[in-house]
Design an enzyme around this catalytic site. Structure first.
Site, mmCIF file in Angstrom:
data_model
loop_
_atom_site.group_PDB
_atom_site.id
_atom_site.type_symbol
_atom_site.label_atom_id
_atom_site.label_comp_id
_atom_site.label_asym_id
_atom_site.label_seq_id
_atom_site.Cartn_x
_atom_site.Cartn_y
_atom_site.Cartn_z
ATOM 1 N N LYS A 97 -0.465 4.054 -2.411
ATOM 2 C CA LYS A 97 -0.445 4.988 -2.654
ATOM 3 C C LYS A 97 0.102 6.451 -2.785
ATOM 4 C CE LYS A 97 -4.503 1.860 -0.474
ATOM 5 N NZ LYS A 97 -4.191 1.181 -0.152
ATOM 6 N N SER A 130 0.834 -1.476 -0.115
ATOM 7 C CA SER A 130 -0.048 0.206 0.058
ATOM 8 C C SER A 130 0.827 1.385 0.287
ATOM 9 C CB SER A 130 -1.240 0.169 1.090
ATOM 10 O OG SER A 130 -2.014 -0.582 0.960
ATOM 11 N N SER A 185 -5.739 3.283 4.636
ATOM 12 C CA SER A 185 -4.859 2.458 3.357
ATOM 13 C C SER A 185 -6.309 2.688 2.883
ATOM 14 C CB SER A 185 -4.683 1.576 4.234
ATOM 15 O OG SER A 185 -3.641 1.422 3.256
#
Length: 542
Positions: free
Chosen positions: A198, A195, A373
């Site tokens: 991102k 993640s 997230s």
């Protein structure tokens, strides 16, 4: 393991924890009671004098504790030392006292008669100074703190690197004020980021989209009488709950608000509801995604029309998702309008708008994505970047648009490959240097730099160690020195753990870091090792 399992799960990424409250408790002052005089004939025998007590330790009453102490018992008459036995006063002493009292009384009477006390005494104390001016602002960290050195950072990280189960590990530490690389280990080697992908999407969205832009969901009049068309404008945060009831997305627009607008604008009976989900194209699932991630609550097929990211319960982050988010949203609208069924359709060009609700602005969507997230928001924002660039709003188009925006803004994407905007795919590969460079640009001291000014919200969007988002439950036993000082974006997949963010060191210098571990050891142990690395940067004073 799915990416960023979060609250309320058992793996430690609990975004609902609150930091402990530290209270300062000072004991109440003792109550001293002075007994009234007792005639000698009624006075009890004097008790034995109390043993002398040792003096209190220095600093007593100012200790900081996490739990308030009970107030001490007040001192009563029985705890006071007995008064000394009264001695007989000599007659001449008593006579002198009587004469003195009479003289003072006479003076007071004379003074009153002669007007000695008619005037108010002049003030001898100066007026208090005006309050100090207070500026209600938070200042950023400048480059004035003592410059860290590569040797100092290397020394600070040596212990956590040796003790933690992190290998194989790649990473980068940068001083954003000078852009000097203070430590690196395989910084250009591509690794699965999970993640932390991102961060790329957040940066591209803030660079190319207006920070005040909002995503809309609207209802327009159809071509047939009684027909309305629900048009998806990309907002996945639309809430099915009544106004005032929160979901995982703060300040989300509500379906009830949209329904009320439609009823007010179209008082006749609605007989048909169509839905238009044509804003996004291509498949709803990215290469490498596990289909089980939908029922397991980590993603929903990406469509421009959703209720709370496709969640079955909009108040929980990781709960079962729907396979058909656009159709489900249209069904919920139809039920509120009294229509039994829905169908896919297209909005007529230039159709009358009967109702419209909008998301929070883009910079707040970025913050929601980073704090939670949130995989759906990651995919949504990458597609919005593609639309702004005139590219295809699909997985491939979004990934290419994000890459193009970053390259045009001077970032080196050599070795970077990614197929989605959430980091859920194990096919993504990024070098730690790219993550650190993006954060260093956001953390630069020169806010006159247009790029830094646009990227600054990336920093405020990062979860705080021990305080918010996916870091709320971390930095407890391991890395506890970084609580409140580290901000970072987490990343988790099977045998993948990453952490990238910023930390203020004890010299007052802001440092940027990116750590990526592909260790197959226990996930909690690896995360703890990453937390120790970040906390070491805080406490190094290097």
């Amino acid at each position: 393991m799915p990416d960023e399992p979060s609250w309320p799960t058992v793996d430690g990424d609990d975004a609902r924890h609150e930091p402990p409250t530290v209270q300062v408790r000072r004991p109440d002052p003792p109550t001293v009671r002075i007994p009234a005089p007792v005639p000698p004939e009624r006075r009890p025998p004097a008790p034995e004098p109390a043993a002398p007590q040792p003096p209190p330790p220095a600093g007593a009453g100012k200790e900081i504790k996490s739990e308030p102490e009970p107030a001490p018992e007040p001192i009563t008459e029985r705890e006071e030392p007995a008064p000394p036995a009264r001695r007989r006063k000599r007659p001449f002493v008593l006579a002198a006292a009587v004469l003195l009292v009479l003289a003072l009384a006479g003076t007071a009477v004379a003074g009153t008669q002669r007007g000695w006390f008619d005037r108010t005494p002049a003030a001898t104390t100066a007026a208090p100074a005006p309050p100090a001016p207070v500026t209600m602002a938070v200042r950023g960290v400048g480059p004035d703190g003592e410059r860290p050195t590569p040797a100092g950072v290397r020394s600070a990280l040596a212990g956590p690197l040796a003790d933690g189960p992190l290998a194989p590990l790649t990473g980068t530490v940068i001083d954003p004020a000078t852009r000097q690389v203070l430590w690196n280990q395989g910084e250009t080697t591509p690794a699965t980021p999970a993640s932390t992908t991102k961060i790329l999407v957040a940066a591209a969205a803030l660079l190319v989209l207006d920070h005040t832009d909002q995503l809309s969901t609207k209802v327009v009049r159809g071509t047939q009488p009684g027909t309305v068309v629900l048009v998806g404008g990309g907002d996945p945060t639309l809430s099915p709950l009544p106004v005032g009831q929160p979901t995982v997305y703060p300040n989300a627009p509500t379906l009830d608000d949209l329904v009320a607008q439609v009823k007010a604008a179209s008082p006749g009976q609605v007989t048909q509801v169509l839905y238009d989900a044509s804003r996004y194209t291509g498949p709803g699932m990215a290469p490498g995604w596990d289909p089980a991630d939908v029922p397991n609550g980590y993603i929903s097929p990406i469509q421009p029309l959703m209720l709370s990211g496709g969640r079955s319960d909009p108040t929980f982050l990781d709960v079962r998702r729907t396979e058909t988010p656009a159709a489900d949203t249209a069904t919920a609208l139809a039920q509120r309008l009294g229509v039994p069924s829905v169908a896919a359709g297209a909005a007529p060009e230039g159709a009358e708008v009967l109702g419209e609700v909008r998301s929070v602005p883009v910079d707040q969507l970025v913050e929601n994505m980073m704090q939670l997230s949130d995989n759906v928001l990651g995919e949504t924002l990458s597609r919005e970047v593609a639309i702004a660039r005139g590219a295809e709003p699909s997985f491939a188009g979004g990934a290419q648009a994000v890459r193009d925006v970053l390259v045009e803004n001077g970032f080196d994407l050599t070795g970077a490959t990614f197929v989605d905007g959430s980091g859920l795919s194990p096919n993504n590969k990024l070098p730690s240097r790219l993550l650190a460079d993006l954060l260093a640009a956001a953390a630069g001291p020169d806010t006159a730099d247009p790029k830094t000014a646009k990227l600054r919200p990336v920093l405020t969007a990062l979860p705080v160690a021990g305080g918010s988002g996916t870091l709320a439950g971390r930095f407890t036993e391991q890395g506890a020195g970084g609580r409140g000082w580290v901000r970072g974006k987490t990343g988790t997949l099977t045998s993948v753990n990453s952490l990238a963010g910023v930390v203020l060191d004890t010299d007052g210098r802001l440092l940027v870091f990116a750590f990526m571990s592909l260790s197959n050891q226990n996930t909690l142990g690896v995360r703890g090792g990453l937390d120790e690395l970040a906390a070491a940067l805080r406490t190094c004073g290097c």
